[in-house]
Design an enzyme around this catalytic site. Structure first.
Site, mmCIF file in Angstrom:
data_model
loop_
_atom_site.group_PDB
_atom_site.id
_atom_site.type_symbol
_atom_site.label_atom_id
_atom_site.label_comp_id
_atom_site.label_asym_id
_atom_site.label_seq_id
_atom_site.Cartn_x
_atom_site.Cartn_y
_atom_site.Cartn_z
ATOM 1 C CE LYS A 176 -1.721 2.883 2.842
ATOM 2 N NZ LYS A 176 -1.802 4.148 2.067
ATOM 3 N N GLY A 229 7.228 5.767 7.905
ATOM 4 C CA GLY A 229 6.303 6.890 8.081
ATOM 5 C C GLY A 229 6.518 7.550 9.424
ATOM 6 C CB SER A 230 4.353 9.793 11.350
ATOM 7 O OG SER A 230 3.206 9.011 11.655
ATOM 8 C CB VAL A 233 1.329 5.967 11.580
ATOM 9 C CG1 VAL A 233 0.812 4.726 10.874
ATOM 10 C CG2 VAL A 233 0.405 7.145 11.328
ATOM 11 N N GLY A 234 3.641 4.642 13.410
ATOM 12 C CA GLY A 234 4.534 3.514 13.695
ATOM 13 C C GLY A 234 4.241 2.881 15.045
ATOM 14 C CD GLU A 251 14.191 3.493 8.966
ATOM 15 O OE1 GLU A 251 14.598 4.430 9.658
ATOM 16 O OE2 GLU A 251 14.597 2.328 9.080
ATOM 17 C CB CYS A 285 13.241 10.020 7.725
ATOM 18 S SG CYS A 285 13.848 8.800 6.631
ATOM 19 C CD GLU A 386 10.445 13.319 10.853
ATOM 20 O OE1 GLU A 386 9.418 12.646 10.977
ATOM 21 O OE2 GLU A 386 11.473 12.904 10.282
HETATM 22 C C1 UN1 Z 1 13.903 8.956 3.747
HETATM 23 O O1 UN1 Z 1 13.921 10.157 3.842
HETATM 24 O O2 UN1 Z 1 12.938 8.309 4.229
HETATM 25 O O3 UN1 Z 1 19.712 9.166 2.685
HETATM 26 C C2 UN1 Z 1 14.936 8.175 3.033
HETATM 27 C C3 UN1 Z 1 18.844 9.750 2.045
HETATM 28 C C4 UN1 Z 1 18.074 8.989 1.007
HETATM 29 C C5 UN1 Z 1 16.982 8.203 1.644
HETATM 30 C C6 UN1 Z 1 16.081 8.992 2.532
HETATM 31 N N1 UN1 Z 1 18.965 8.114 0.297
HETATM 32 O O4 UN1 Z 1 18.590 10.911 2.228
#
Ligand code: UN1
Length: 497
Positions: A176, A229-230, A233-234, A251, A285, A386
């Site tokens: 999804k 995601g956030s 939610v995680g 993640e 992230c 964040e």
């Molecule tokens: C993300 O923002 O979820 O290292 C992944 C990085 C990218 C991956 C980011 N290769 O900024």
């Protein structure tokens, strides 16, 4: 008229949602540019998708791993052939700059070619038995049906981090994608369809997290869940998977820090900060959302950084000279603006930006000026939480110890970078930073696929994606022993006992 996509793919057939409902996706830089209408999948669709994946599992388990990997290889080649078109479409659907869209597709290509070899390796170990004529080894076993839920910021790369290892491992999949980027995700599924992946091995349901996503996690036949995601939610997914005894890899967010020491090459450190904070409009992230600069160079760094940031060209991702593109949607824009307000009310000093751009070419998009704070302190929400937007802030530090304390001073731990030419500082930072990804003299963004990717503390739950450990998310270890002595041999006992 906007194009209507039957965007749900179950057991090899494209279809509409059982409810017949659809949702609209628009270009973040121009709300009038409609990408299309996509099927709004719900529980019924998700249950059908999981059932198809479950039914396909045995056949896929029996397919030799090198053959499973061969489908990934051919998709990798298609990604390479279609890179430019995918990048152009991604810039329209997700909004980031064309260069970054190309890099996003490239990350998927790189990962395909990296993972394909795993189909032929997938090594376990052989070991010795304490008993004569007994042989022991370990083999990887796929977990079963894997539910993959991905975010919108890397519409191709992040899905590939989950899809490729899951499929090569022998899991069947229900995927999804984020509701903001179903179009690009759909293209990846079409490629697997074109290379002839057996029906039911890969199923795809577009829709919303609270509907399709929840149904995927709740379904008892989904044995592994991989979510990016956030944190909010995680946490919910982690709780559910804990209760239901499912494998769960997360993640989540982060609050990454760039440390600049007095011996740093300032030109590089300024560019690293600007790129790390404002690439993808801060919607990574790994984005640099805190910059800890030593007092002896603080004012100089700040001055140079501001000059760099104030000169940034803000515009649509599709325009070649754009450096800072739109943010994904109105809701995110409002959230980012509200954080800017929180920062000001907490007492951080706004140095530049801090507002949306609404005139002229910006009128129909979600644009926010690059925003920089100073005097950020560890008790502030803008230091700890964040923001996921084009906002960063300075903290002044007086020593390496203080820098490490500042960097480690949040509940997250994905990416951290230090600019220094001192070897002692370098190794002390490597040893003490509580981050899953650490850079010396390189920005906080830009992870490469051959390295494990993931974070410490609230950024995740101990799993890593990509790298040599990519299969771990989707496999169990099976310890196998073969006794060819023709006797009942008893471990841990003397022969006559
Ligand atoms: C993300 O923002 O979820 O290292 C992944 C990085 C990218 C991956 C980011 N290769 O900024």
């Amino acid at each position: 008229m906007a194009e209507e996509f039957a965007s749900i793919f179950i057991d090899g057939e494209w279809r509409q949602a059982a409810s017949g409902e659809m949702f609209v996706v628009t270009n973040p830089a121009n709300r009038d540019d409609v990408i299309g209408l996509f099927s709004r999948g719900g529980t019924q669709d998700m249950d059908a998708a999981v059932a198809a994946a479950k039914a396909a599992y045995k056949g896929w388990l029996r397919t030799p791993a090198p053959q499973r990997a061969d489908y990934v290889l051919r998709v990798g080649i298609m990604l390479e052939q279609q890179k430019e078109q995918l990048a152009q479409d991604m810039a329209r659907e997700m909004g980031k700059t064309l260069k970054e869209c190309r890099a996003d597709v490239q990350e998927g290509i790189d990962f395909a070619f990296f993972m394909v070899g795993e189909g032929r390796r997938m090594y376990g170990v052989t070991t010795r038995s304490e008993l004569p004529q007994k042989f022991s080894m370990t083999v990887r076993h796929p977990i079963g049906v894997a539910g993959l839920i991905t975010p919108w910021n890397f519409p191709i790369a992040i899905p590939t981090w989950k899809l490729f290892p899951a499929l090569i491992a022998g899991c069947t999949v229900v995927f999804k994608p984020a509701e903001d980027t179903p179009w690009l995700a759909m293209r990846l599924i079409q490629m697997f369809e074109q290379v002839g992946l057996p029906k039911g091995v890969l199923n795809f349901v577009t829709g919303f997290g609270e509907e399709a996503g929840v149904a995927l996690v709740d379904n008892p036949d989904t044995r592994a869940v991989s979510f990016t995601g956030s944190l909010e939610v995680g946490r919910q997914i982690n709780e559910k998977c804990g209760r239901l005894m499912k494998r769960c890899s997360l993640e989540l967010g982060s609050k990454n820090c760039l440390i600049v020491m007095p011996d740093a090459d300032l030109d590089l450190a300024v560019e690293a900060g600007a790129w790390g904070a404002f690439a993808t409009s801060g919607q990574r992230c790994t984005a640099t959302s805190r910059i800890a600069v030593h007092g002896s160079i603080f004012e100089e760094y700040q001055e140079r950084f501001l000059a760099r940031v104030e000169g940034m060209k803000v515009g649509p991702g599709t325009a070649p000279d754009t450096e800072l593109a739109a943010v994904i949607n109105v809701k995110q824009k409002e959230r980012i603006l509200s954080y800017i307000g929180i920062g000001q009310s907490e007492g951080a000093k706004l140095l530049t930006g801090g507002h949306e751009l609404t005139d002229g070419e910006y009128a129909k998009g979600n644009f926010i000026a690059p925003t920089v704070f100073r005097d950020m302190t560890p008790d502030m929400r803008i230091f700890k939480e964040e923001i996921f937007g084009p906002v960063t802030g300075f903290v002044e530090i007086g020593s390496l110890d203080e820098a490490i304390e500042i960097a480690n001073g949040t509940d997250y731990g994905l990416s951290c970078s230090i600019y220094t030419r001192d070897i002692t500082n370098t190794f002390r930072a490597i040893e003490e930073l509580e981050f899953g990804v650490v850079y010396i003299n390189a920005p906080t963004i830009g992870a490469e696929v051959q390295l494990p990717f993931g974070g410490m503390k609230n950024t995740g739950n101990g799993h890593r994606e990509a790298g040599p450990v990519a299969l771990d998310e989707f496999t169990e270890w099976k310890s196998v022993s073969v006794d060819y002595s023709g006797k009942i041999q008893k471990a841990q006992m003397a022969p006559d006992e």
